[in-house]
Enzyme design. Structure first.
Site, PDB file in Angstrom:
ATOM      1  N   ARG A   1      21.964 -13.350   2.569  1.00  0.00           N
ATOM      2  CA  ARG A   1      22.033 -11.895   2.444  1.00  0.00           C
ATOM      3  C   ARG A   1      23.056 -11.436   1.403  1.00  0.00           C
ATOM      4  NH1 ARG A   1      21.737  -7.957   7.551  1.00  0.00           N
ATOM      5  NH2 ARG A   1      23.872  -8.500   7.987  1.00  0.00           N
TER       6      ARG A   1
ATOM      7  N   SER B   1       0.833  -1.220   0.000  1.00  0.00           N
ATOM      8  CA  SER B   1       0.000   0.000   0.000  1.00  0.00           C
ATOM      9  C   SER B   1       0.861   1.262   0.000  1.00  0.00           C
ATOM     10  CB  SER B   1      -0.984  -0.004   1.175  1.00  0.00           C
ATOM     11  OG  SER B   1      -0.310   0.141   2.396  1.00  0.00           O
TER      12      SER B   1
ATOM     13  N   ASN C   1      13.245   4.497   4.933  1.00  0.00           N
ATOM     14  CA  ASN C   1      12.330   3.449   5.378  1.00  0.00           C
ATOM     15  C   ASN C   1      11.140   4.104   6.061  1.00  0.00           C
ATOM     16  OD1 ASN C   1      11.386   0.810   6.056  1.00  0.00           O
ATOM     17  ND2 ASN C   1      12.183   1.068   8.131  1.00  0.00           N
TER      18      ASN C   1
ATOM     19  N   HIS D   1       8.280   3.365   9.027  1.00  0.00           N
ATOM     20  CA  HIS D   1       8.091   2.477  10.171  1.00  0.00           C
ATOM     21  C   HIS D   1       6.827   2.880  10.935  1.00  0.00           C
ATOM     22  CE1 HIS D   1       9.380  -0.357  13.218  1.00  0.00           C
ATOM     23  NE2 HIS D   1       9.039   0.531  14.133  1.00  0.00           N
TER      24      HIS D   1
HETATM   25  C1  GRF Z   1       3.799  -0.611   6.849  1.00  0.00           C
HETATM   26  O1  GRF Z   1       3.111  -0.510   8.057  1.00  0.00           O
HETATM   27  C2  GRF Z   1       5.202  -0.073   7.000  1.00  0.00           C
HETATM   28  O2  GRF Z   1       5.318   0.991   7.888  1.00  0.00           O
HETATM   29  C3  GRF Z   1       5.955  -1.271   7.543  1.00  0.00           C
HETATM   30  O3  GRF Z   1       5.398  -2.372   6.865  1.00  0.00           O
HETATM   31  C4  GRF Z   1       4.054  -2.062   6.474  1.00  0.00           C
HETATM   32  C5  GRF Z   1       3.987  -2.267   4.988  1.00  0.00           C
HETATM   33  O4  GRF Z   1       2.701  -2.075   4.461  1.00  0.00           O
HETATM   34  N1  GRF Z   1       7.369  -1.121   7.373  1.00  0.00           N
HETATM   35  P1  GRF Z   1       2.477  -1.994   2.886  1.00  0.00           P
HETATM   36  O5  GRF Z   1       3.125  -3.233   2.279  1.00  0.00           O
HETATM   37  O6  GRF Z   1       3.125  -0.756   2.391  1.00  0.00           O
HETATM   38  O7  GRF Z   1       0.996  -1.993   2.701  1.00  0.00           O
END
Ligand code: GRF
Length: 192
Positions: free
Chosen positions: A68, A19, A110, A112
């Site tokens: 990795r 998303s 990133n 979070h």
């Molecule tokens: C989100 O909550 C993001 O903050 C975290 O993982 C989730 C990913 O959601 N790192 P999406 O795949 O972007 O819907």
């Protein structure tokens, strides 16, 4: 000068739902956006987010993660071929090594789902509710070699109501994520 010439070639890394990828695609399509999404990478063949990349005809690849070092070497090659200047992690569930970050040289962002430095790692919503926090939120930060610890670019709060469940809080925070990721990119690149 051509207006779009300043756009940064951006790669989005995902592992699942996508998303945030969808919100970044929407932003990238705007005339004045500062990024051009040149590559979507998933470590997971069945990541739903790949559908968004396909729908928008964005170059996308799946790199199988066996270990990795091999994964990061293949990733670096693809980033180089596509002249990537910026990586956005969007629900990418693997941890990138310090050596990868050093070799890539350009910024890695990133998103979070917590008010960092609170709740690094997983299960952020559950932890916020268990601790009876009044607020949760989302953070966009620079990726460094320590998990969820790099410089914070943008953060936004949401109120946790007594009636909130893990699910309802996730939903509220996700809504905010979709708004702040593009804004954080603008903030980062505007200072370039
Ligand atoms: C989100 O909550 C993001 O903050 C975290 O993982 C989730 C990913 O959601 N790192 P999406 O795949 O972007 O819907």
């Amino acid at each position: 000068m051509e207006k779009s010439s300043g756009k940064k070639n951006t790669a989005i890394l995902i592992s699942g739902r996508g998303s945030n990828l969808r919100s970044l695609i929407k932003y990238a399509k705007k005339k004045k956006s500062l990024i051009r999404i040149v590559l979507v990478v998933s470590d997971n063949f069945s990541a739903k987010g790949l559908n968004y990349a396909n729908k928008s005809k964005i170059n996308n690849i799946v790199l199988k993660y066996s270990n990795r070092e091999s994964f990061e070497n293949r990733l670096l090659k693809s980033l180089k071929i596509n002249n990537v200047d910026l990586i956005c992690l969007a629900g990418f569930m693997k941890i990138l090594s310090g050596s990868f970050i050093k070799k890539f040289k350009n910024p890695i962002l990133n998103i979070h789902p917590s008010l960092l430095p609170k709740y690094k790692g997983l299960n952020t919503h559950n932890r916020a509710i268990q601790n009876k926090d009044k607020y949760s939120g989302a953070t966009v930060h620079i990726v460094n070699k320590k998990l969820d610890s790099g410089k914070i670019i943008l953060q936004k709060k949401v109120k946790i109501l007594k009636s909130d469940s893990e699910k309802s809080l996730e939903k509220k925070v996700l809504k905010i994520e979709h708004k702040i990721y593009p804004k954080a990119i603008i903030k980062l690149l505007a200072s370039d």
